[in-house]
Design an enzyme around this catalytic site. Structure first.
Site, PDB file in Angstrom:
ATOM      1  N   HIS A 468      12.055  18.582  84.042  1.00 28.16           N
ATOM      2  CA  HIS A 468      11.289  17.394  83.663  1.00 28.16           C
ATOM      3  C   HIS A 468       9.919  17.370  84.346  1.00 28.16           C
ATOM      4  O   HIS A 468       9.533  16.355  84.933  1.00 28.16           O
ATOM      5  CB  HIS A 468      12.053  16.122  84.028  1.00 28.16           C
ATOM      6  CG  HIS A 468      13.388  15.997  83.389  1.00 28.16           C
ATOM      7  ND1 HIS A 468      14.384  15.168  83.879  1.00 28.16           N
ATOM      8  CD2 HIS A 468      13.920  16.599  82.287  1.00 28.16           C
ATOM      9  CE1 HIS A 468      15.462  15.275  83.111  1.00 28.16           C
ATOM     10  NE2 HIS A 468      15.197  16.135  82.137  1.00 28.16           N
ATOM     11  N   PRO A 469       9.129  18.442  84.271  1.00 33.66           N
ATOM     12  CA  PRO A 469       7.818  18.413  84.934  1.00 33.66           C
ATOM     13  C   PRO A 469       6.865  17.461  84.234  1.00 33.66           C
ATOM     14  O   PRO A 469       6.866  17.330  83.004  1.00 33.66           O
ATOM     15  CB  PRO A 469       7.339  19.872  84.816  1.00 33.66           C
ATOM     16  CG  PRO A 469       8.015  20.383  83.584  1.00 33.66           C
ATOM     17  CD  PRO A 469       9.368  19.723  83.565  1.00 33.66           C
TER      18      PRO A 469
END
Length: 561
Positions: A468-469
């Site tokens: 989930h960058p």
């Protein structure tokens, strides 16, 4: 080639942009380096572990050695295919908590409070409630993105949700509705047994219009003349060419590739650009900074009963599942199998959940490796709002070279305290009466790991990215020196250039990021078109009565593990 709008990246937000801009009559060119999403590895939901481990579909990014995780280099999958990461992800659908977006607005992203974004969530959704029901007034019913629930016919799902209730956390009929907190059915972007990616929902319908075109090529830089973006230089078939934009260029290339492309174009920290011989167009020190992610561990339990998906974890069974899916789009292949969820608060004084659970009726990793012990199940668990921040920087001025990705995971003392709490609360949940018929023993962390030092060692060795960058092109007020885009997604200091993807998030949202990334594309389209925003929806979400004094509904602070 030229169009009114040139979009770089056919990912979650880029597909939504292409759909909405072309729907309004504008001509659109979408540039995508990846190829087709045809084939069962992407389209069959249960095959989710394959595309994110295939070079054909994934950019193959890895982090720099992470000093607080034993120097490990973690994988950072990003979709290199139409649909972007929505074509290789786990298909989990989470809007985020309403307070996430209120925080965005308070941090300088005016117009992005929950009341502002809820109408866009409703516009994009075609929600299909399961037997558990939900909050139809909070959901959309005719948008392009189908949101469904799995069958949840394995008894472990009901046991896990009941265990959460028994531990005092309550249940929720719709965590994407009024109440996120609690345990309940997980939602997925699956429709009629098929992955319902942003490509299927938005891009393919848009491409049927004569004013929307997809161009395959590697984006090299934004062409900027006299302070205005005029187009995008790309390389395709070995030659360089410029795709011209009559109105605007929009970058939607991911929280990794968008800051890289900005820096290659001369937009970023002046000193860093100078190190690589890149002329400065706009000195924006925030480009590449503020990198965030969710870390998680797989809390695995050996099962007393042979009821888990492990019985299908062999070539013969997988073949039968695949054949049934190919013929009928039904059966185990038609779900991602991540069908139950939990959101809880870690301690009193936390006003909304900061720990998330994904429950899976098999003990298996994202890379497809099953636990050696056979029948088991697991909860993916991790804190939601780490204080740690990392950065994306250039290795060189070569567009072919991957950027340097450094998350700086677990660099804050609060991260360790929150993660230890998450593990201990998970043990308590699995110890509830509802789980006793199924729990044989703890595979990992392992019951012998009890002290803070023990758990810290486990986290260092086993924590993995939840993929989930976000946050590397932070949205904020135009006079904020750390902001890169203003609240209308315009790059500060360069005309005719916007960013619309997860890189603009000021702070990471609760849960998986595909839904808020698509929402950004939907809302950005209205900003770009100069349309009035959808009317605000001021409804208030559920909140705990005594969140300052109690960590859960059915227990006081004294009952905390």
């Amino acid at each position: 080639m030229e169009a009114d709008f040139v979009i770089v990246g056919a990912g979650s937000a880029g597909c939504a942009l292409a759909y909405r801009l072309s729907e309004a009559g504008a001509s659109v060119i979408v540039i995508e380096h990846g190829g087709s999403d045809a084939g069962p590895f992407i389209q069959m939901p249960a095959a989710l572990s394959y595309p994110m481990n295939m070079a054909r579909y994934d950019w193959g990014f890895r982090t720099e050695p992470e000093p607080h995780l034993n120097g490990r280099r973690l994988v950072c999958p990003r979709g290199k295919v139409i649909g972007g990461s929505s074509s290789i992800n786990g298909m989990v659908y989470v809007r985020g908590h309403p307070r996430d977006f209120d925080h965005w607005a308070q941090a300088g992203a005016r117009g992005w409070a929950f009341a502002d974004v809820l109408p866009y969530y409703r516009r994009m959704e075609h929600w299909h409630p399961g037997p558990e029901g939900g909050d139809p007034d909070w959901r959309g019913s005719d948008g392009p993105l189908h949101v469904t629930r799995g069958p949840r016919d394995n008894p472990l799902h009901a046991a896990f949700v009941e265990a959460g209730r028994q531990a005092g956390y309550g249940t929720t009929a719709d965590y994407n509705g009024a109440r996120q907190e609690g345990f309940g059915a997980m939602e997925q972007t699956v429709w009629q047994g098929r992955r319902w990616s942003a490509a299927n929902a938005y891009l393919k319908p848009a491409l049927t219009r004569p004013n929307c075109t997809l161009v395959r090529g590697l984006a090299l830089r934004v062409v900027i003349e006299e302070g205005r973006a005029r187009g995008v230089a790309i390389r395709r078939s070995g030659a360089e060419e410029v795709i011209s934009a009559r109105r605007e260029v929009i970058l939607a290339a991911s929280s990794i590739n968008t800051p890289k492309l900005l820096m290659l174009s001369g937009i970023g920290p002046a000193g860093h650009l100078a190190e690589h011989g890149i002329g400065v167009v706009a000195d924006r020190p925030g480009v590449g900074r503020n990198l965030q992610d969710h870390l998680e561990v797989y809390f695995q339990i050996a099962s007393r009963q042979p009821i888990t998906l492990y019985k299908h974890w062999n070539l013969w069974s997988k073949g039968l599942i695949g054949m049934r899916w190919l013929v009928t789009r039904t059966g185990l292949g038609a779900s991602n199998q991540i069908e139950s969820v939990g959101f809880i608060r870690s301690r009193p004084g936390v006003d909304y959940p900061d720990i998330q659970y994904h429950f899976l009726p098999i003990a298996v990793r994202y890379d497809g490796q099953a636990a050696a012990e056979g029948h088991g199940f697991q909860a993916h668990v991790g804190p939601m709002r780490s204080a740690s921040r990392g950065e994306v920087t250039l290795r060189s001025a070569d567009p072919e070279e991957a950027p340097r990705i450094f998350f700086n995971y677990m660099s804050e003392a609060s991260d360790w305290a929150e993660f230890r709490t998450a593990l201990r609360l998970t043990r308590e949940i699995f110890a509830q009466p509802a789980m006793r018929p199924y729990v044989k023993h703890e595979i990992q962390p392992g019951a012998d790991l009890q002290s803070d030092d023990d758990l810290d060692g486990f986290i260092r060795e086993h924590a993995e990215s939840a993929y989930h960058p976000c946050g590397t092109v932070r949205m904020g007020a135009a006079d904020d020196p750390g902001a890169v885009v203003d609240p209308e997604c315009r790059v500060i200091g360069v005309a005719g250039l916007r960013v619309a993807d997860s890189s603009i998030f000021p702070r990471i949202t609760n849960g998986n990021l595909n839904a808020p990334s698509i929402m950004v594309g939907e809302k950005a389209a209205d900003h770009i078109l100069g349309k009035g925003m959808l009317p605000r929806d001021e409804r208030a979400p559920w909140e705990p009565v005594d969140w300052e004094g109690a960590q859960r509904e059915g227990a006081t602070a004294a009952a905390l593990v």
